[in-house]
Motif scaffolding. Structure first.
Motif, PDB file in Angstrom:
ATOM      1  N   UNK A 131      -7.336   9.476  -9.717  1.00  0.00           N
ATOM      2  CA  UNK A 131      -8.073   9.860  -8.506  1.00  0.00           C
ATOM      3  C   UNK A 131      -7.749   8.892  -7.370  1.00  0.00           C
ATOM      4  N   UNK A 132      -7.747   7.606  -7.689  1.00  0.00           N
ATOM      5  CA  UNK A 132      -7.590   6.604  -6.631  1.00  0.00           C
ATOM      6  C   UNK A 132      -6.858   5.388  -7.199  1.00  0.00           C
ATOM      7  N   UNK A 133      -5.993   4.763  -6.414  1.00  0.00           N
ATOM      8  CA  UNK A 133      -5.364   3.519  -6.887  1.00  0.00           C
ATOM      9  C   UNK A 133      -6.390   2.394  -6.807  1.00  0.00           C
ATOM     10  N   UNK A 138      -6.327   3.850  -2.334  1.00  0.00           N
ATOM     11  CA  UNK A 138      -5.647   5.046  -1.830  1.00  0.00           C
ATOM     12  C   UNK A 138      -6.027   6.250  -2.683  1.00  0.00           C
ATOM     13  N   UNK A 139      -6.453   7.337  -2.019  1.00  0.00           N
ATOM     14  CA  UNK A 139      -6.845   8.545  -2.753  1.00  0.00           C
ATOM     15  C   UNK A 139      -5.599   9.324  -3.178  1.00  0.00           C
ATOM     16  N   UNK A 140      -5.512   9.667  -4.458  1.00  0.00           N
ATOM     17  CA  UNK A 140      -4.351  10.408  -4.967  1.00  0.00           C
ATOM     18  C   UNK A 140      -4.725  11.799  -5.469  1.00  0.00           C
ATOM     19  N   UNK A 176       0.820  -1.218   0.000  1.00  0.00           N
ATOM     20  CA  UNK A 176       0.000   0.000   0.000  1.00  0.00           C
ATOM     21  C   UNK A 176       0.844   1.254   0.000  1.00  0.00           C
ATOM     22  N   UNK A 177       0.130   2.386   0.061  1.00  0.00           N
ATOM     23  CA  UNK A 177       0.794   3.690   0.095  1.00  0.00           C
ATOM     24  C   UNK A 177       0.755   4.189   1.536  1.00  0.00           C
ATOM     25  N   UNK A 178       1.913   4.667   2.044  1.00  0.00           N
ATOM     26  CA  UNK A 178       1.994   4.987   3.466  1.00  0.00           C
ATOM     27  C   UNK A 178       2.298   6.439   3.763  1.00  0.00           C
ATOM     28  N   UNK A 179       2.705   7.193   2.756  1.00  0.00           N
ATOM     29  CA  UNK A 179       2.972   8.628   2.969  1.00  0.00           C
ATOM     30  C   UNK A 179       2.986   9.310   1.612  1.00  0.00           C
ATOM     31  N   UNK A 180       2.809  10.628   1.624  1.00  0.00           N
ATOM     32  CA  UNK A 180       2.752  11.363   0.361  1.00  0.00           C
ATOM     33  C   UNK A 180       3.102  12.831   0.598  1.00  0.00           C
ATOM     34  N   UNK A 201      -9.840   7.705 -18.262  1.00  0.00           N
ATOM     35  CA  UNK A 201     -10.327   7.358 -16.915  1.00  0.00           C
ATOM     36  C   UNK A 201     -10.563   5.857 -16.756  1.00  0.00           C
ATOM     37  N   UNK A 202     -10.373   5.371 -15.533  1.00  0.00           N
ATOM     38  CA  UNK A 202     -10.853   4.024 -15.262  1.00  0.00           C
ATOM     39  C   UNK A 202     -12.350   4.126 -14.937  1.00  0.00           C
ATOM     40  N   UNK A 203     -12.946   2.977 -14.674  1.00  0.00           N
ATOM     41  CA  UNK A 203     -14.386   2.906 -14.452  1.00  0.00           C
ATOM     42  C   UNK A 203     -14.836   3.873 -13.347  1.00  0.00           C
TER      43      UNK A 203
END
Ligand SMILES: Nc1ncnc2c1ncn2[C@@H]1O[C@H](COP(=O)(O)OP(=O)(O)O)[C@@H](O)[C@H]1O
Ligand SMILES: Cc1ncc(COP(=O)(O)OP(=O)(O)O)c(N)n1
Length: 266
Positions: A110-112, A116-118, A50-54, A140-142
């Motif tokens: 927008x989201x992985x 995770x929200x990007x 997962x993503x842990x910091x940004x 875009x994805x779905x």
């Protein structure tokens, strides 16, 4: 000296595990025989769990990245990925309008696929009104298609209506990547609506694998690379779809959970 490698640009976030974001874009650019440059917008700390910091890059730094590339490179096509918030979207839009970096592929990240929200929610309108109107191709994805077209997608007809709405926002060509859920899906179907009005579906098998991080980034990067090489938009989309299909089908053993796709697959 050879000059056979068109210069292309990714304007995106860095993903530390190399599976997605600008790392996936650069792998893809390389495999499509293009020279990839990068404007880094944000950095995420993550791995296959997962993503842990940004963190986001300062706006003045992003301005300088664009300026340095414009002074030295001939970018023939570019793509956007993670833009994090409205301020970064506006910065990218300002710079894209200022310099000549060719056609723009907008991957409205927008989201992985792991949730995770990007992109912050307050930025959706900025994405719609400022960036999407500049898109030569929107990918875009779905989930992103539903958000940006402001409707639920429950059928092929809904997908086609969503693509029309996204064209109405100003994107010239749209590919909506289909919904694919393990256990529910045997095929994946992407829908393409071109500027000419021509439309078609690209259908392929659904692969049961955990190694599919970076699929969307790689698809949009491959489209960008092909456009820079002079390939038509329709053919660029078909080549990119085939590239990602092979990269998912032929798994590589990297990382422990949700791993990257295989950019070397043939
Ligand atoms: N498990 C899978 N099997 C086959 N194709 C897939 C699979 N997952 C994604 N794809 C394909 O990968 C491309 C990227 O789609 P998607 O994963 O939805 O994008 P994103 O990464 O933006 O969410 C599309 O062409 C889609 O059809
Ligand atoms: C820095 C960064 N940018 C984008 C993504 C998401 O990549 P994408 O290919 O759209 O989606 P996944 O297949 O990875 O879900 C990311 N993870 N990091």
């Amino acid at each position: 000296m050879t000059n056979d490698f068109p210069q292309v640009l990714t304007i995106a976030g860095s993903d530390s595990d190399g599976s997605a974001g600008m790392q996936a874009d650069l792998h893809t650019f390389f495999m499509h025989h293009t020279y990839g440059a990068s404007v880094i917008t944000a950095c995420v700390a993550g791995n296959s769990f997962g993503i842990h910091d940004s963190v986001s890059m300062p706006v003045s730094f992003i301005d300088n990245e664009f300026k340095d590339l414009a002074e030295d490179f001939k970018i023939l096509a570019c793509k956007t990925g993670m833009l994090a918030d409205a301020e970064l979207i506006n910065t990218v839009v300002k710079n894209y309008k200022q310099y000549d970096f060719g056609p723009l592929v907008v991957d409205p990240v927008i989201m992985t696929k792991h949730g995770n929200m990007l992109l912050e929610q307050a930025a959706y309108d900025t994405l719609k009104t400022e960036l999407i109107p500049l898109a030569t191709v929107l990918t875009p994805n779905f989930y992103e298609a539903q958000k940006l077209a402001d409707m639920e997608i429950n059928s092929d007809d809904d997908t086609m209506e969503a693509a029309k709405r996204l064209r109405a926002l100003g994107a010239k060509n749209v590919i909506i990547k289909g919904k694919h859920v393990a256990g529910e899906t045997d095929v994946v179907k992407d829908y393409v609506l071109l500027e000419s009005g021509k439309d078609f579906w690209i259908e392929g098998p659904y692969y049961h694998t955990e190694h599919k991080n970076g699929t969307g980034d790689s698809l949009s990067a491959a489209i960008t690379a092909e456009i820079a090489k002079g390939t038509s938009i329709e053919e660029a989309i078909r080549i990119a779809d085939d590239y990602v299909d092979k990269a998912i089908k032929n798994e590589i053993e990297v990382a422990h959970k949700f791993g990257p796709i295989n950019h070397w697959a043939k």
